[in-house]
Scaffold this active site. Structure first.
Site, PDB file in Angstrom:
ATOM      1  N   SER A  60       1.530  -0.925   0.081  1.00  6.39           N
ATOM      2  CA  SER A  60       0.283   0.156   0.035  1.00  6.39           C
ATOM      3  C   SER A  60       0.662   1.535   0.150  1.00  6.39           C
ATOM      4  CB  SER A  60      -0.384  -0.153   1.165  1.00  6.39           C
ATOM      5  OG  SER A  60      -1.440  -1.090   1.613  1.00  6.39           O
TER       6      SER A  60
HETATM    7  N1  SAH Z   1       0.088  -5.219   4.940  1.00  2.00           N
HETATM    8  C1  SAH Z   1       0.625  -5.396   3.106  1.00  2.00           C
HETATM    9  C2  SAH Z   1       0.008  -5.687   1.855  1.00  2.00           C
HETATM   10  C3  SAH Z   1      -0.146  -6.507   0.847  1.00  2.00           C
HETATM   11  S1  SAH Z   1      -1.292  -7.100   0.555  1.00  2.00           S
HETATM   12  C4  SAH Z   1       2.744  -5.276   2.928  1.00  2.00           C
HETATM   13  O1  SAH Z   1       3.047  -3.723   3.760  1.00  2.00           O
HETATM   14  O2  SAH Z   1       3.390  -5.628   1.669  1.00  2.00           O
HETATM   15  C5  SAH Z   1      -2.174  -8.025   0.735  1.00  2.00           C
HETATM   16  C6  SAH Z   1      -2.440  -8.783   1.415  1.00  2.00           C
HETATM   17  O3  SAH Z   1      -3.554  -9.763   1.894  1.00  2.00           O
HETATM   18  C7  SAH Z   1      -1.579  -9.701  -0.079  1.00  2.00           C
HETATM   19  O4  SAH Z   1       0.007 -10.048   0.069  1.00  2.00           O
HETATM   20  C8  SAH Z   1      -2.386 -10.937  -0.494  1.00  2.00           C
HETATM   21  O5  SAH Z   1      -1.928 -12.174  -0.832  1.00  2.00           O
HETATM   22  C9  SAH Z   1      -3.216 -10.878   1.123  1.00  2.00           C
HETATM   23  N2  SAH Z   1      -4.598 -11.594   0.982  1.00  2.00           N
HETATM   24  C10 SAH Z   1      -5.452 -11.461   0.439  1.00  2.00           C
HETATM   25  N3  SAH Z   1      -6.515 -12.009   1.427  1.00  2.00           N
HETATM   26  C11 SAH Z   1      -6.382 -12.997   2.388  1.00  2.00           C
HETATM   27  C12 SAH Z   1      -6.529 -13.996   3.383  1.00  2.00           C
HETATM   28  N4  SAH Z   1      -7.390 -14.320   3.352  1.00  2.00           N
HETATM   29  N5  SAH Z   1      -5.797 -14.041   4.685  1.00  2.00           N
HETATM   30  C13 SAH Z   1      -4.313 -13.522   4.519  1.00  2.00           C
HETATM   31  N6  SAH Z   1      -4.035 -12.582   4.017  1.00  2.00           N
HETATM   32  C14 SAH Z   1      -4.398 -12.583   2.993  1.00  2.00           C
END
Ligand code: SAH
Length: 209
Positions: A60
């Site tokens: 993000s």
């Molecule tokens: N906080 C992260 C943002 C990652 S984007 C950072 O600092 O990089 C969102 C993430 O959520 C992705 O890696 C995706 O695989 C994960 N995600 C999506 N659905 C999910 C679920 N049901 N359980 C765990 N992770 C999930």
């Protein structure tokens, strides 16, 4: 481009965008965001943009991370926080500077492995990573003073509400094409929901990958 001065400028910009909590601004000014990003994109690490981290996922933009973390840090206590969606591990590293223990759950195993290496490199030892579907939360880590969803939900997962402490706050993007950020606070008497700004997140998916 990836120096402490660049980070300090980013923190200054965040202050201008309305982030007020000095501990959040300090954490954003300290965590090296560029090491979580592919080298080819590292020069853009401190721009206020979302960037790809592989597997169709994105880290993000700094403002959104700071905004969610600031609201989460406004919970009654800063003991235990749960992040759903570890991704590259950047937000977990920021949370690690503000909460005593960070639980972070990710459904994509290879992203989780990479995040684990980065956090180890930074000698961050208060983050507990889990490979799982965040819809279920992390029951053995609960109750959480704050819960942050880094992917957009289509509904509020019941398990997460149950794992929120009294005085706790949950921050989550919700919606499919039209998304908004929301905050649910838990009080002795029940839950209270607040609608916040429009946002754009990758979808929260089910199951492991
Ligand atoms: N906080 C992260 C943002 C990652 S984007 C950072 O600092 O990089 C969102 C993430 O959520 C992705 O890696 C995706 O695989 C994960 N995600 C999506 N659905 C999910 C679920 N049901 N359980 C765990 N992770 C999930």
């Amino acid at each position: 481009m990836t120096s402490a001065r660049t980070r300090a400028r980013m923190a200054e910009r965040l202050r201008g965008q309305g982030i007020r909590d000095t501990s959040v601004l300090a954490a954003m000014g300290e965590v090296p965001r560029h090491i979580f990003i592919d080298e080819a994109l590292a020069h853009r690490a401190y721009d206020d943009v979302a960037l790809p981290i592989g597997h169709g996922q994105t880290i993000s933009q700094p403002y959104i991370v700071a905004r969610m973390v600031e609201l989460a840090a406004g919970a009654a206590r800063r003991e235990r926080v749960l992040e759903v969606g570890t991704g590259c591990g950047y937000q977990a590293a920021v949370l690690a500077r503000l909460f005593k223990v960070v639980y972070s759950v990710e459904r994509i195993g290879s992203l989780l492995d990479r995040a684990r290496l980065q956090l180890r490199d930074l000698r961050i030892s208060n983050v507990r990573l889990r490979h799982g579907d965040g819809h279920n939360g992390v029951p053995d880590g609960a109750p959480f003073d704050a819960i942050i969803l880094a992917a957009a939900a289509t509904h509020v997962p019941q398990a997460l509400l149950e794992q929120l402490a009294i005085g706790g706050r949950m921050l989550f993007p919700i919606g499919v094409n039209d998304q908004e950020m929301r905050m649910i606070e838990r009080f002795e008497e029940g839950f209270q929901e607040t609608r916040l700004e429009k946002v754009r997140f990758v979808p929260m998916l089910t199951g492991l990958a």
